[in-house]
Design an enzyme around this catalytic site. Sequence first.
Site: not given
Lengths: 311, 268
Positions: A56, A82, A109, A140, A253, A275
């Site tokens: 991100g 974070g 992202n 998130c 996932g 991931g």
Amino acid sequence: MTQSQMTEKNRPDMSVEIAGVRFQNPVMTASGTFGSGIEYSEFVDLNRLGAVVTKGVSNIPWEGNATPRVSETWGGMLNAIGLQNPGIDIFVERDLKFLEPYDTKVIVNVCGKSEQDYLDVVERLSDEKRVDMLEINVSCPNVKEGAIAFGVHADSLFRITEKIKKVAKQPVIMKLTPNVTSIPELARAAEAGGADALSLINTITGMKIDVERRCFVLANRTGGLSGPAIHPVAVRMVYEAAHSVKIPVIGMGGIATAEDALEMILAGASGVAVGAMNFSDPMTTIRVIEGIEAYMERHQVSKITDLIGVL
Amino acid sequence: MSKKKTCMTVIENRAIAEGIYSMVLVCPEGESFGAVRPGQFVGVCCRDGSRILPRPISICDFDAEGKLLRLVYRCAGKGTAEFAGWEAGSEAQILGILGNGYDLSALVGKKVLLIGGGIGAPPLLGLAKSLKQADEAAGAGKVTAVLGYRTNDLFLAEEFRRAAEVIIATDDGSAGVHGNVIDAIRELSPEFDVICACGPMPMLRGVKALAEEKGVKAWISLEERMACGVGVCLGCVTKTAHKDEHSNVNNTRICTEGPVFDAEEVLL
């Protein structure tokens, strides 16, 4: 005909199309587990991936949370990074430039604390030719403001999707959180807002306690659970999302093997992302790609699109 | 693609003190890691698939070709408890070599004080040996190792003696100076013009303060919970005095920009 031509001819067609973008295979990297590919390019040939989905990125640099930020759990891990990131300027100059020569799709992202934060990044990326798609992180669980706040209510998800679609030049994927009561409701809200595709699941909010020291393991107290432990939950949610909307779904996932990825595809995913298991073995994506090919040969499936959503 | 997970073979794995193990690994025939720097580490992967993350373990010693690695680790949790049971001849999946390690060129020919606290000592053994060799070639330099232990279970101390002058400190006073490594340095005043340290955070804070007081450089090796070990996940960051070039914030990755840092550059 030579043997190599034979092999080439008989090779299963792994390509998929998502929102008008053609991917050489459905296997991508899940955001936040692969950086922008710079580090893992020393382990993995990025040219073999369907797409690199970047970590991100926000309009300005974010420092992220205090440490400890990660902890292993049974069959998975918790993280509360974070969304630390260097901000869009460095990202464009360094990360996008790095990805330039690779023969893979690039999905960026995008994260933000406010609506305007998201719009700033989306607008900034609109002229970047290297960006094939945008994935909007409204899921998130580890930041206090923004992110998941936009993703847990259907009306706010609808609104932010609509606003982003007005400024976005690339197709938009809305990344959904599993931390909701109804996946179909959220999936339909994003679709109604104009999303071109959905991706799910982001991490499941969890907590780990150190019983010897009687304290929280993560500085943030809670973190997002990922890894093989969450895979069945993800498959169920991908199935629900894919059966609630007409737009394509990208499933993620806990994917560790080709079998895990195929479950998602059969459940309705047009693309899949690896991931947390990248951390366990940086070659996981390649093993998944090769495993899917082997499965298709074994089952005499010539096109992977014939497997999408058969259940 | 220069890096990969390497399937190494365990040659030896034995307890050298209460809860402390020494494992020697060898690369497959015809493979090697090349030049290893003291202070670098590897990710050791568990065989039990329920433990998905590689364990970051510092390299205690290595050979010149980078075919052999010696890891000295503390049995601290489920992963390292699994490692303790690995038998000679079995295979180990190793991610690495990882991290920056100590820069020998900044240390050769100088009076170097190595400060190791508990399980922080192992990476300094490789450093002591490398420095001894380099100092002998340069015809200058001196290495003193200050090793702190809880009790007189002085693992690795004899090996350090072959490469350096050794000062011992024990918490219970059962060997060497009664107290911590900083107490021992104050009491015995070894000569030094640069420090290399690895150990628990309170010790590193003491080392940083000592270096500031004496006006010398201190290179410290940091530890943090890690996931990937290669700089991707941003799990293992530490706060920095200045903006970090990679992160563009005052945070740096221990696994990649470290684990060895100039003490002045990191906030402890």
